[in-house]
Design an enzyme around this catalytic site. Structure first.
Site, PDB file in Angstrom:
ATOM      1  N   ASP A  34       0.730  -1.198  -0.154  1.00  0.00           N
ATOM      2  CA  ASP A  34       0.016   0.137   0.026  1.00  0.00           C
ATOM      3  C   ASP A  34       1.018   1.412   0.230  1.00  0.00           C
ATOM      4  O   ASP A  34       0.732   2.136  -0.645  1.00  0.00           O
ATOM      5  CB  ASP A  34      -0.800   0.088   1.354  1.00  0.00           C
ATOM      6  CG  ASP A  34      -2.106  -0.864   1.109  1.00  0.00           C
ATOM      7  OD1 ASP A  34      -2.115  -1.588  -0.008  1.00  0.00           O
ATOM      8  OD2 ASP A  34      -2.864  -1.076   2.024  1.00  0.00           O
ATOM      9  N   GLU A  36       3.940   1.608  -1.109  1.00  0.00           N
ATOM     10  CA  GLU A  36       4.517   1.957  -2.378  1.00  0.00           C
ATOM     11  C   GLU A  36       3.515   2.339  -3.520  1.00  0.00           C
ATOM     12  O   GLU A  36       3.887   3.285  -4.109  1.00  0.00           O
ATOM     13  CB  GLU A  36       5.029   0.703  -2.905  1.00  0.00           C
ATOM     14  CG  GLU A  36       6.430   0.123  -2.346  1.00  0.00           C
ATOM     15  CD  GLU A  36       6.703  -1.036  -2.917  1.00  0.00           C
ATOM     16  OE1 GLU A  36       7.621  -1.376  -3.607  1.00  0.00           O
ATOM     17  OE2 GLU A  36       5.757  -2.282  -2.374  1.00  0.00           O
ATOM     18  N   LYS A 117      -9.329   1.080  10.963  1.00  0.00           N
ATOM     19  CA  LYS A 117      -9.472   0.760   9.638  1.00  0.00           C
ATOM     20  C   LYS A 117      -9.189  -0.648   9.210  1.00  0.00           C
ATOM     21  O   LYS A 117      -8.079  -1.173   9.268  1.00  0.00           O
ATOM     22  CB  LYS A 117      -8.615   1.675   8.813  1.00  0.00           C
ATOM     23  CG  LYS A 117      -8.990   1.613   7.290  1.00  0.00           C
ATOM     24  CD  LYS A 117      -8.231   2.616   6.461  1.00  0.00           C
ATOM     25  CE  LYS A 117      -8.438   2.506   4.845  1.00  0.00           C
ATOM     26  NZ  LYS A 117      -7.795   1.384   4.228  1.00  0.00           N
ATOM     27  N   CYS A 411      16.812 -21.959 -17.653  1.00  0.00           N
ATOM     28  CA  CYS A 411      16.003 -22.410 -16.560  1.00  0.00           C
ATOM     29  C   CYS A 411      17.091 -23.134 -15.397  1.00  0.00           C
ATOM     30  O   CYS A 411      17.841 -23.857 -15.772  1.00  0.00           O
ATOM     31  CB  CYS A 411      15.055 -23.523 -16.830  1.00  0.00           C
ATOM     32  SG  CYS A 411      14.599 -24.366 -15.435  1.00  0.00           S
ATOM     33  N   CYS A 414      16.527 -27.322 -15.352  1.00  0.00           N
ATOM     34  CA  CYS A 414      16.876 -27.987 -16.579  1.00  0.00           C
ATOM     35  C   CYS A 414      17.856 -27.510 -17.781  1.00  0.00           C
ATOM     36  O   CYS A 414      17.908 -28.063 -18.427  1.00  0.00           O
ATOM     37  CB  CYS A 414      15.716 -28.582 -17.255  1.00  0.00           C
ATOM     38  SG  CYS A 414      14.768 -27.124 -18.111  1.00  0.00           S
TER      39      CYS A 414
HETATM   40  S1  IVH Z   1     -15.512   5.010   5.216  1.00  0.00           S
HETATM   41  C1  IVH Z   1     -17.466   7.220   2.608  1.00  0.00           C
HETATM   42  N1  IVH Z   1     -15.008   3.594   7.152  1.00  0.00           N
HETATM   43  O1  IVH Z   1     -11.145   1.541   3.330  1.00  0.00           O
HETATM   44  C2  IVH Z   1     -16.092   6.653   3.006  1.00  0.00           C
HETATM   45  N2  IVH Z   1     -13.760   2.545   5.146  1.00  0.00           N
HETATM   46  O2  IVH Z   1      -9.585   3.206   1.934  1.00  0.00           O
HETATM   47  C3  IVH Z   1     -15.696   5.501   2.510  1.00  0.00           C
HETATM   48  N3  IVH Z   1     -12.634   0.956   5.249  1.00  0.00           N
HETATM   49  O3  IVH Z   1     -13.328   1.330   0.444  1.00  0.00           O
HETATM   50  C4  IVH Z   1     -15.043   4.651   3.307  1.00  0.00           C
HETATM   51  N4  IVH Z   1     -12.876   0.425   7.353  1.00  0.00           N
HETATM   52  O4  IVH Z   1     -13.157  -0.720   2.236  1.00  0.00           O
HETATM   53  C5  IVH Z   1     -14.541   3.499   6.059  1.00  0.00           C
HETATM   54  N5  IVH Z   1     -14.592   2.264   9.322  1.00  0.00           N
HETATM   55  C6  IVH Z   1     -14.178   2.327   7.866  1.00  0.00           C
HETATM   56  C7  IVH Z   1     -13.461   1.479   6.949  1.00  0.00           C
HETATM   57  C8  IVH Z   1     -13.155   1.766   5.787  1.00  0.00           C
HETATM   58  C9  IVH Z   1     -12.324  -0.009   6.412  1.00  0.00           C
HETATM   59  C10 IVH Z   1     -12.190   0.483   3.975  1.00  0.00           C
HETATM   60  C11 IVH Z   1     -13.149   0.529   2.770  1.00  0.00           C
HETATM   61  C12 IVH Z   1     -12.727   1.581   2.140  1.00  0.00           C
HETATM   62  C13 IVH Z   1     -11.283   1.892   2.089  1.00  0.00           C
HETATM   63  C14 IVH Z   1     -10.804   3.265   1.687  1.00  0.00           C
END
Ligand code: IVH
Length: 672
Positions: A34, A36, A117, A411, A414
């Site tokens: 992520d 990178e 997250k 390879c 072989c």
């Molecule tokens: S809100 C409208 N809340 O992160 C806002 N996303 O990088 C959109 N994700 O696509 C997302 N936990 O798949 C939100 N508590 C959370 C989240 C979350 C994981 C993921 C989700 C989103 C991605 C965005």
């Protein structure tokens, strides 16, 4: 005028991002971490902002992600599924608040909501009158894939909501994830069985959702947290995100357990620091903290940035754990398809609690791009991912005389000259009887997702090859207990068990056998699609490229790979060997859906309010019906939406019953 150097850089960034997106979204096999990816993306964004003349509508900065996989029915989301901007430091969080304050002064001190997250895969669940109607993946944000049947197997996703205060039609967004412990077990098992481990829990979750067979999804024991309600029809009088989460919980969803409302950004920052320390020990993969403006009226005021990301939410991300160690050697591994994959031998180093001594380098192009050289000190990351990766060399410490790596042109197993398809980044060993490929292909054949021959892992396969007891997978079926007990580390019991396990695998369905044969481009999903379409190995064996046209999700590349494989005389010999040993060459046929529409011919016309054409067709077929395009005397029913034209007129002329989407959903049992 823009310099050529800059134009070249933009082109290169776009190419790298497009490829990474494809690897991530379509192949479930990420090439970049992520961090990178974010670095490339932000660099591209920065150049485009400073040089608007370089902006093009197809730049990856103009869209959310990659295209959905092709084998699942498409589902257009009723509202776009957004992505999140990232903040990598507290200062970036403060800058975010300042920008927002210029648009809506009340955000300062107005309160935020924090959630961990989750590192899973986003889903969108459509509920009508409190019942789950459709569940879809995010796809590219506008169109996802319909994975309703698979999502219905997840216990955390309620099929019927509690309470009665839900909007008549709404989308609930959430994250489907793989619990950390289950993920570790799954990968340990895959490695033991000689299967490629998943790079991270996110890919395991995404892969789990996109199975053709819901039973496979159920067996993965996925979980789900909900985090957003998007009302489409009907009232939803909820004033804050905190209340929204409480409401979701009351309806029967799981919500992220560490969520909290905080009064201002300072409190948020203090709490984020505490959460950061907890992340590695949480029972799920987590890659940051999402900070959301709590008041929904303020969210509304702030709005979104070109339908890509909301201004009112941001992900506070943390730098992944990085270690620095010496690159001792670059070696090449031969895969079962002959792919020659470089990997790094590293001086052992401690990273995220485990000792690392090797790391993947993916392919020759990545080695060249990163310019890693033997002898370099390299940065290694393992960000919630199981397979460590090399970020790049520490240039100031490069030893004198270190030279760029030259991929071996033969390879390593072989000595056959390697070939490279100009369309692909991998080089291949083209020798179908390469011992390196043979070893890997037998390990694959025996692995759990293929023929599932317990007790036949890498060690044993090597042993059988070395003893010249087998030369291909068909020979496994001729092995006897006497032959095995004569080998080292085999006792009467283990030999008997192995022979029994091999014998049992004879009855695996044709789709599994097909996957086990390790034909290039034939994964489990493709194997199943081919088996369903051609019904038996003998049907597929004689198929020409044209015969693949009607098979769902099978394109010309796969068709060419499969027909090419069957044309090889060695394949023919192998198949005859397998036939002699009594393997199952046929596929149990799935019964076509049986239900309220069995025997009925149905025509769809006009635009339906919520169902797309594909979805409506898919659902009718699952309920036993056939969807055709023209109205005739044979038509049993017409489903009409907005702006239905001549087909509706004709149905009325012929006095054929006409219903709307609401009635269709009722008859499908999807609405009371
Ligand atoms: S809100 C409208 N809340 O992160 C806002 N996303 O990088 C959109 N994700 O696509 C997302 N936990 O798949 C939100 N508590 C959370 C989240 C979350 C994981 C993921 C989700 C989103 C991605 C965005």
């Amino acid at each position: 005028m823009t310099s050529k150097v800059l134009r070249d850089e933009v082109a290169s960034l776009r190419g790298q991002i497009a490829r990474a997106n494809r690897a991530y979204y379509e192949l479930d096999a990420p090439e970049l971490s992520d961090a990178e990816w974010d670095r490339l993306f932000h660099r591209l964004q920065a150049i485009e902002t400073a040089h608007p003349e370089l902006m093009t509508p197809d730049s990856p900065t103009q869209r959310v992600g990659g295209a959905p996989a092709t084998h699942l029915p498409k589902h257009p989301h009723l509202r776009p599924m957004l992505s999140l901007a990232n903040a990598f430091s507290d200062d970036e969080l403060r800058a975010w608040e300042e920008r927002n304050a210029r648009l809506a002064a009340a955000v300062v001190g107005g309160g935020y909501n924090l959630e961990v997250k989750i590192d899973g895969t986003a889903v969108c669940l459509t509920y009508r009158a409190g019942r789950l109607l459709i569940g879809a993946t995010r796809g590219n944000g506008a169109i996802g894939e319909d994975v309703t049947a698979n999502l219905r197997t997840i216990d955390d996703i309620p099929l019927q909501l509690d309470g009665n205060d839900w909007p008549a039609l709404m989308e609930v967004r959430g994250e489907v994830y793989f619990p950390a412990e289950a993920f570790r077990k799954l990968n340990a098992r895959r490695e033991r069985d000689g299967d490629e481990p998943f790079a991270n829990p996110r890919n395991a979750a995404a892969g789990g959702l996109r199975q053709l067979d819901p039973a496979t999804t159920r067996s993965r024991r996925l979980r789900c947290f909900a985090f957003q309600v998007v009302p489409i029809e009907g009232a939803f009088a909820i004033a804050t995100h905190s209340d929204m989460l409480a409401t979701l919980q009351r309806w029967g969803f799981q919500i992220e357990p560490h969520h909290a409302r905080v009064a201002n950004l300072d409190t948020a920052i203090a709490r984020i620091a505490k959460l950061e320390a907890m992340l590695p020990s949480l029972p799920f993969g987590a890659d940051g903290v999402v900070v959301k403006v709590d008041r929904r009226d303020l969210q509304e005021e702030l709005g979104t940035i070109s339908d890509r990301e909301p201004r009112w939410a941001i992900a506070r991300k943390f730098a992944p754990e990085v270690a620095i160690t010496r690159l001792l050697a670059i070696r090449v591994n031969v895969g079962r398809t002959g792919a020659l994959a470089p990997f790094a031998d590293l001086e052992p180093v401690e990273l995220g609690g485990v000792t690392i001594s090797s790391a993947t380098l993916h392919n020759d192009e990545i080695v060249a791009q990163k310019d890693v050289r033997v002898g370099d000190m390299v940065e290694v990351v393992r960000a919630g991912e199981v397979i460590p990766k090399i970020l790049g060399p520490v240039l100031k410490d490069r030893p004198k005389g270190a030279v760029p790596w030259v991929p071996p042109d033969r390879c390593p197993a072989c000595d056959t000259p390697a070939v490279r398809d100009p369309e692909e980044v991998m080089r291949y060993c083209p020798n179908p009887v390469c011992p390196g490929r043979l070893l890997e292909s037998i390990i694959h054949f025996a692995s759990r997702d293929a023929m599932d021959i317990r007790g036949l892992g890498e060690e044993r396969v090597r042993q059988l090859l070395d003893a010249k007891l087998i030369a291909n997978v068909a020979d496994l079926y001729a092995l006897t207990i006497e032959q095995l007990v004569a080998l080292d580390r085999f006792a009467e019991q283990s030999a008997t068990q192995l022979v029994a396990a091999i014998a049992m695998s004879r009855s695996q369905p044709f789709s599994t056998l097909l996957y086990g044969l390790g034909i290039r481009h034939v994964g489990k999903t493709v194997g199943l699609a081919l088996a369903r379409h051609f019904k038996s190995l003998d049907g597929l064996r004689v198929a020409t490229i044209e015969d693949f046209a009607g098979a769902r999700g099978i394109g010309p590349t796969i068709a060419a790979a499969v027909t090419g494989w069957f044309q090889d005389p060695r394949s023919a010999a192998l198949i005859e060997g397998l036939r002699e040993h009594g393997l199952n060459f046929s596929e149990p046929q799935v019964e076509i859906g049986d239900g309220p529409f069995t025997g009925k011919t149905i025509v769809l016309t006009g635009t339906l309010p919520t169902l797309s054409r594909t979805e409506a067709t898919f659902r009718i077929e699952r309920a036993g019906g056939t969807v055709t395009s023209g109205v005739s005397k044979k038509t049993s029913l017409v489903v009409a939406g907005a702006e239905a034209g001549s087909k509706l007129d004709r149905a009325r002329q012929l006095k054929i019953e006409v219903i709307d989407e609401g009635e269709l959903l009722r008859r499908l049992g999807l609405q009371p």
